[in-house]
Design an enzyme around this catalytic site. Structure first.
Site, PDB file in Angstrom:
ATOM      1  N   HIS A 239       0.822  -1.226   0.000  1.00  0.00           N
ATOM      2  CA  HIS A 239       0.000   0.000   0.000  1.00  0.00           C
ATOM      3  C   HIS A 239       0.847   1.264   0.000  1.00  0.00           C
ATOM      4  O   HIS A 239       0.341   2.338  -0.303  1.00  0.00           O
ATOM      5  CB  HIS A 239      -0.917   0.006   1.230  1.00  0.00           C
ATOM      6  CG  HIS A 239      -2.032  -0.994   1.126  1.00  0.00           C
ATOM      7  ND1 HIS A 239      -3.325  -0.640   0.824  1.00  0.00           N
ATOM      8  CD2 HIS A 239      -2.038  -2.338   1.251  1.00  0.00           C
ATOM      9  CE1 HIS A 239      -4.079  -1.725   0.782  1.00  0.00           C
ATOM     10  NE2 HIS A 239      -3.323  -2.773   1.040  1.00  0.00           N
TER      11      HIS A 239
ATOM     12  N   ASP B 274       3.371   9.495  -0.795  1.00  0.00           N
ATOM     13  CA  ASP B 274       2.181   8.745  -0.410  1.00  0.00           C
ATOM     14  C   ASP B 274       1.948   7.648  -1.445  1.00  0.00           C
ATOM     15  O   ASP B 274       2.017   7.920  -2.648  1.00  0.00           O
ATOM     16  CB  ASP B 274       0.966   9.693  -0.399  1.00  0.00           C
ATOM     17  CG  ASP B 274      -0.016   9.379   0.718  1.00  0.00           C
ATOM     18  OD1 ASP B 274      -0.120   8.205   1.095  1.00  0.00           O
ATOM     19  OD2 ASP B 274      -0.671  10.318   1.208  1.00  0.00           O
TER      20      ASP B 274
HETATM   21  C1  GDG Z   1      -2.175   3.966   3.345  1.00  0.00           C
HETATM   22  C2  GDG Z   1      -1.140   4.614   2.409  1.00  0.00           C
HETATM   23  C3  GDG Z   1      -2.800   4.478   0.536  1.00  0.00           C
HETATM   24  C4  GDG Z   1      -8.949   9.993   7.630  1.00  0.00           C
HETATM   25  N1  GDG Z   1      -9.389  10.679   8.697  1.00  0.00           N
HETATM   26  C5  GDG Z   1     -10.572  10.141   9.032  1.00  0.00           C
HETATM   27  C6  GDG Z   1     -10.863   9.088   8.164  1.00  0.00           C
HETATM   28  N2  GDG Z   1      -9.852   9.025   7.294  1.00  0.00           N
HETATM   29  C7  GDG Z   1      -9.797   8.074   6.170  1.00  0.00           C
HETATM   30  C8  GDG Z   1      -9.766   8.796   4.847  1.00  0.00           C
HETATM   31  C9  GDG Z   1      -9.177   7.721   3.949  1.00  0.00           C
HETATM   32  C10 GDG Z   1      -8.249   6.959   4.901  1.00  0.00           C
HETATM   33  O1  GDG Z   1      -8.638   7.295   6.231  1.00  0.00           O
HETATM   34  C11 GDG Z   1      -6.800   7.393   4.733  1.00  0.00           C
HETATM   35  O2  GDG Z   1      -6.284   6.840   3.565  1.00  0.00           O
HETATM   36  P1  GDG Z   1      -5.058   7.492   2.800  1.00  0.00           P
HETATM   37  O3  GDG Z   1      -4.918   6.780   1.513  1.00  0.00           O
HETATM   38  O4  GDG Z   1      -5.315   8.941   2.613  1.00  0.00           O
HETATM   39  O5  GDG Z   1      -3.792   7.347   3.750  1.00  0.00           O
HETATM   40  P2  GDG Z   1      -3.101   6.221   4.736  1.00  0.00           P
HETATM   41  O6  GDG Z   1      -3.870   6.065   5.984  1.00  0.00           O
HETATM   42  O7  GDG Z   1      -1.697   6.679   4.917  1.00  0.00           O
HETATM   43  O8  GDG Z   1      -3.149   4.853   3.905  1.00  0.00           O
HETATM   44  C12 GDG Z   1      -1.848   5.403   1.309  1.00  0.00           C
HETATM   45  C13 GDG Z   1      -3.702   3.716   1.489  1.00  0.00           C
HETATM   46  O9  GDG Z   1      -2.945   3.044   2.507  1.00  0.00           O
HETATM   47  C14 GDG Z   1      -4.536   2.673   0.755  1.00  0.00           C
HETATM   48  O10 GDG Z   1      -3.725   1.818   0.004  1.00  0.00           O
HETATM   49  O11 GDG Z   1      -3.595   5.276  -0.312  1.00  0.00           O
HETATM   50  O12 GDG Z   1      -0.908   5.956   0.418  1.00  0.00           O
HETATM   51  O13 GDG Z   1      -0.267   5.469   3.145  1.00  0.00           O
HETATM   52  O14 GDG Z   1     -10.156   6.839   3.491  1.00  0.00           O
HETATM   53  O15 GDG Z   1     -11.057   9.229   4.506  1.00  0.00           O
HETATM   54  N3  GDG Z   1     -11.985   8.341   8.209  1.00  0.00           N
HETATM   55  C15 GDG Z   1     -12.894   8.651   9.181  1.00  0.00           C
HETATM   56  N4  GDG Z   1     -12.668   9.669  10.084  1.00  0.00           N
HETATM   57  C16 GDG Z   1     -11.537  10.436  10.030  1.00  0.00           C
HETATM   58  O16 GDG Z   1     -11.378  11.360  10.825  1.00  0.00           O
HETATM   59  N5  GDG Z   1     -14.027   7.938   9.274  1.00  0.00           N
END
Ligand code: GDG
Length: 465
Positions: free
Chosen positions: A158, A366
């Site tokens: 990821h 990222d």
């Molecule tokens: C890893 C990789 C890759 C955030 N704050 C809240 C909340 N979120 C949710 C977002 C989004 C998820 O969490 C975060 O996903 P990201 O992709 O932005 O980042 P990572 O956590 O670092 O994820 C990344 C991912 O894995 C998938 O392969 O894209 O690059 O680092 O869905 O909306 N959700 C809720 N409350 C919050 O306050 N419910």
């Protein structure tokens, strides 16, 4: 159809009542596949316990077994906090400076992977396909093979794969890559990640790239492919539409007094570029005084890995700069930054994204960044906001009509923000619809099914042996 066995650090059991609505997209996608095919979701329970009970704790819901294992405090410290989050996470995000390697943690990482393989092996059935997720489990495939597993083994990373020069800074890099090559299918988020991996294979491991998307290295011939992860686009659009009339969105809208809203949503992590982002916003206010009093930055940053010193330090830095911006520019009836160090319900969050004129997504590095995709899916098609997106997010390779920025270029990001706040409606619609069309086609189900198809098609090393 074969049963599916999913392995990830944390397991998210589907609640029989249909869930709380707070589950992430990935959890929903995995639950969907497990419901259709039956199988097992295996991982860490999230708890530490003094002794290994000798077997996984299993909860059955429908055709799926949710199997979890506790870790000892030492395992947690060495495998999770140590090797996974203080070595692989920073290194794979190009932060050699934050990488804290020790042989003890490496041994803990290997030990926990061997322990997990030992717990998982008895749960496997002959025709299962096993899909292992992320950097916590790179060695798991090898330990499963050593335990006699002959099932098809797939791995998906990821986070980014680092450039070769960075990976070479990791002691034992070779054996880690060798362990990765035990899988039958290795999936990456972007072509750039795959390219960096192939560079290592060819230049460092003495391997070669074969036809048909396979490689030969360490006497293995895994398939190597790119599967950009995505979101459930239709679901996010529906959630955001529903949230628009919800109490929280109404409160937010009322509080804005027609000011333009810029929103960032990120786990509080040094990879997300929060400090640079705040500096860019500060620069916007200083360089373009007309925006003072007319914009609000809402930065939602739920805490993450708070027991690690690097995370505590960056939290203090973010607090300092957010406080400094407010101290410098706030008026008695306006604060430029609303910094919220906590999480929100998914629907509420999607509603906030829909209200935003600008989605500000500026990670320094990222794997993909799902918030960028969620921002697009959450917009009102009639009046969509503008995505300002770091070129260093995997998502930038797909969301080409976002305003792409270099997050290190503080003045450049400020300038782009100013542009984003004043883009005319026709251009906003044009940019948005190209991205929304892409995300409607390449959604989370597309990602999951294309990975599983490729895994079914990949030859199984154990069968060949
Ligand atoms: C890893 C990789 C890759 C955030 N704050 C809240 C909340 N979120 C949710 C977002 C989004 C998820 O969490 C975060 O996903 P990201 O992709 O932005 O980042 P990572 O956590 O670092 O994820 C990344 C991912 O894995 C998938 O392969 O894209 O690059 O680092 O869905 O909306 N959700 C809720 N409350 C919050 O306050 N419910």
């Amino acid at each position: 159809m074969s049963r599916l066995v999913v392995v990830s650090n944390r397991v998210a059991p589907a609640r029989s009542g249909g869930g709380t609505g707070a589950e992430g997209g990935l959890a929903v996608a995995m639950q969907g596949a497990l419901k259709d095919r039956g199988g097992v979701w295996f991982g860490w329970s999230g708890k530490t316990a003094p002794h290994d009970s000798g077997k996984a704790d299993i909860v059955e819901i429908g055709a799926t077994s949710y199997a979890t294992v506790d870790l000892s405090q030492q395992d947690y410290d060495e495998y999770y906090t140590g090797y996974a989050n203080s070595v692989l996470w920073p290194l794979f995000h190009n932060r050699i400076d934050l990488t804290d390697f020790s042989r003890r943690d490496r041994a803990g990482y290997q030990r926990v992977n061997a322990l997990f393989a030992g717990h998982l092996q008895p749960l496997l059935q002959k025709d299962d396909v096993v899909w292992v997720h992320d950097y916590h489990f790179i060695p798991l495939g090898e330990f499963l093979r050593q335990a006699g597993c002959t099932q098809k083994l797939g791995f998906f990373l990821h986070i980014p794969w680092p450039p070769m020069e960075i990976l070479l800074a990791l002691p034992n890099h070779r054996s880690l890559v060798q362990q990765l090559c035990t899988y039958d299918l290795i999936g990456f988020q972007t072509e750039a990640d795959k390219h960096a991996f192939l560079e290592y294979i060819q230049q460092e491991a003495g391997g070669e790239v074969l036809s048909g998307g396979r490689i030969r290295a360490f006497e293995q011939t895994p398939a190597v492919k790119v599967f950009p992860i995505s979101i459930d686009t239709a679901d996010v659009a529906t959630l955001a539409r529903r949230a628009e009339n919800g109490a929280q969105s109404k409160r937010l809208k009322k509080s804005l007094l027609n000011r333009q809203l810029i929103t960032g949503v990120d786990r509080l992590d040094y990879t997300k570029g929060l400090i640079e982002r705040l500096e860019a916003y500060q620069h916007l206010l200083s360089r373009y005084p007309a925006y003072r009093g007319h914009v609000t930055l809402l930065q939602i940053a739920p805490p993450s890995r708070s027991d690690l010193a690097d995370y505590q330090r960056m939290r203090r830095q973010v607090e300092t700069i957010a406080g400094h911006i407010n101290g410098t520019y706030a008026e008695f009836d306006w604060s430029p930054v609303r910094y919220l160090n906590r999480g929100f319900k998914r629907q509420t969050l999607m509603g906030f994204l829909r209200l935003s004129t600008v989605g500000l997504v500026t990670p320094l590095r990222d794997g993909m960044n799902l918030v960028a995709k969620e921002f697009v899916a959450a917009q009102n098609p009639e009046d969509p906001g503008v995505l300002v997106l770091s070129r260093f997010a995997g998502a930038a390779r797909e969301l080409e009509s976002a305003l792409i920025v270099n997050p290190y270029d503080i003045e450049g990001v400020a300038e782009t923000l100013a542009k984003a706040l004043s883009i005319p409606i026709e251009e906003r619609r044009e940019r948005w619809s190209a991205m929304f069309k892409h995300l409607s086609r390449y959604d989370l189900i597309y990602w999951r099914e294309s990975y599983l198809r490729a895994l079914e098609a990949a030859p199984c090393a154990a069968a060949a042996a």
